[in-house]
Design an enzyme around this catalytic site. Sequence first.
Site, short mmCIF file in Angstrom:
data_model
loop_
_atom_site.label_atom_id
_atom_site.label_comp_id
_atom_site.label_asym_id
_atom_site.label_seq_id
_atom_site.Cartn_x
_atom_site.Cartn_y
_atom_site.Cartn_z
N HIS A 50 -2.21 -2.56 5.68
CA HIS A 50 -3.30 -3.20 4.93
C HIS A 50 -3.54 -4.65 5.32
CE1 HIS A 50 -4.18 0.11 2.23
NE2 HIS A 50 -2.90 0.26 1.97
N GLN A 151 7.55 6.49 3.25
CA GLN A 151 6.86 6.10 2.02
C GLN A 151 6.24 7.33 1.35
OE1 GLN A 151 4.65 2.58 2.66
NE2 GLN A 151 3.69 2.54 0.65
N GLU A 153 3.75 8.53 -1.49
CA GLU A 153 2.66 7.96 -2.28
C GLU A 153 1.57 8.98 -2.58
OE1 GLU A 153 1.23 4.61 -0.02
OE2 GLU A 153 1.74 5.56 1.87
N SER A 178 0.96 1.88 -5.96
CA SER A 178 -0.50 1.84 -6.14
C SER A 178 -1.16 3.14 -5.69
CB SER A 178 -1.09 0.66 -5.37
OG SER A 178 -0.63 -0.57 -5.90
N ASP A 179 -0.79 3.61 -4.48
CA ASP A 179 -1.37 4.87 -4.01
C ASP A 179 -0.87 6.05 -4.82
OD1 ASP A 179 -3.19 4.30 -1.83
OD2 ASP A 179 -1.46 3.57 -0.72
#
Length: 256
Positions: A50, A151, A153, A178-179
């Site tokens: 990001h 990760q 998510e 968040s995801d």
Amino acid sequence: MNNAIFPNKFKAALAAQQVQIGCWSALASPITTEVLGLAGFDWLVLDGEHAPNDVSTLIPQLMALKGSASAPVVRVPTNEPVIIKRMLDIGFYNFLIPFVETQEEAARAVASTRYPPEGIRGVSVSHRANMFGTVPDYFAQSNKNITIIVQIESQLGVDNVDAIAATEGVDGIFVGPSDLAAALGHLGNASHPDVQQTIQHIFARAKAHGKPCGILAPVEADARRYLEWGATFVAVGSDLGAFRASTQKLADTFKK
């Protein structure tokens, strides 16, 4: 081997389930990264997903951390062997792989960091990671000194957490709150009970497989709760967040 990178102390700390407190770096600035490296964090994520980072911006940041006790971890933009190979060649040994949903994807990430026959990493005899060909046993040492953190998510990732955690070569599981919140129907609300319950479930399943868990938690109460739940490595803030908060506070002090 006369090389401070080997053995990989961050990998060893995770294997020993030693708590590691980290920080997220998103400003893509060598100066900022150098300051973070002086702060005393155990590990730092240099974000390539990001944040506006690529090979040309990450090399100066690695140089800025030379001599720092903080272990650099790169979050690659995607689970792609060529991208991972380039990060390896410039000197990263610790990887955060985003959006891993299956055991096959986890195994692919591991294979991308290993030389044959254990993996598919392409061979260059001279690059920054082996001090441009001056480290004689780099090929012998590299495979066993790479850290792979995957990760989780998405709902599919949660469904497959046991298989992912059991994948040989995976050193840790990282939750993307968040995801994950978005995937569970709570976009922008990682504090929702459904999300928190799922995070706790991921931690428990990873622990059942002997794998340490990590998470980004810029709110102190969240970070302390995750540590109580058994998280081993927690990023407790970010350079961007700290900079924005401190400058906003400074402006407000004199403007309001």
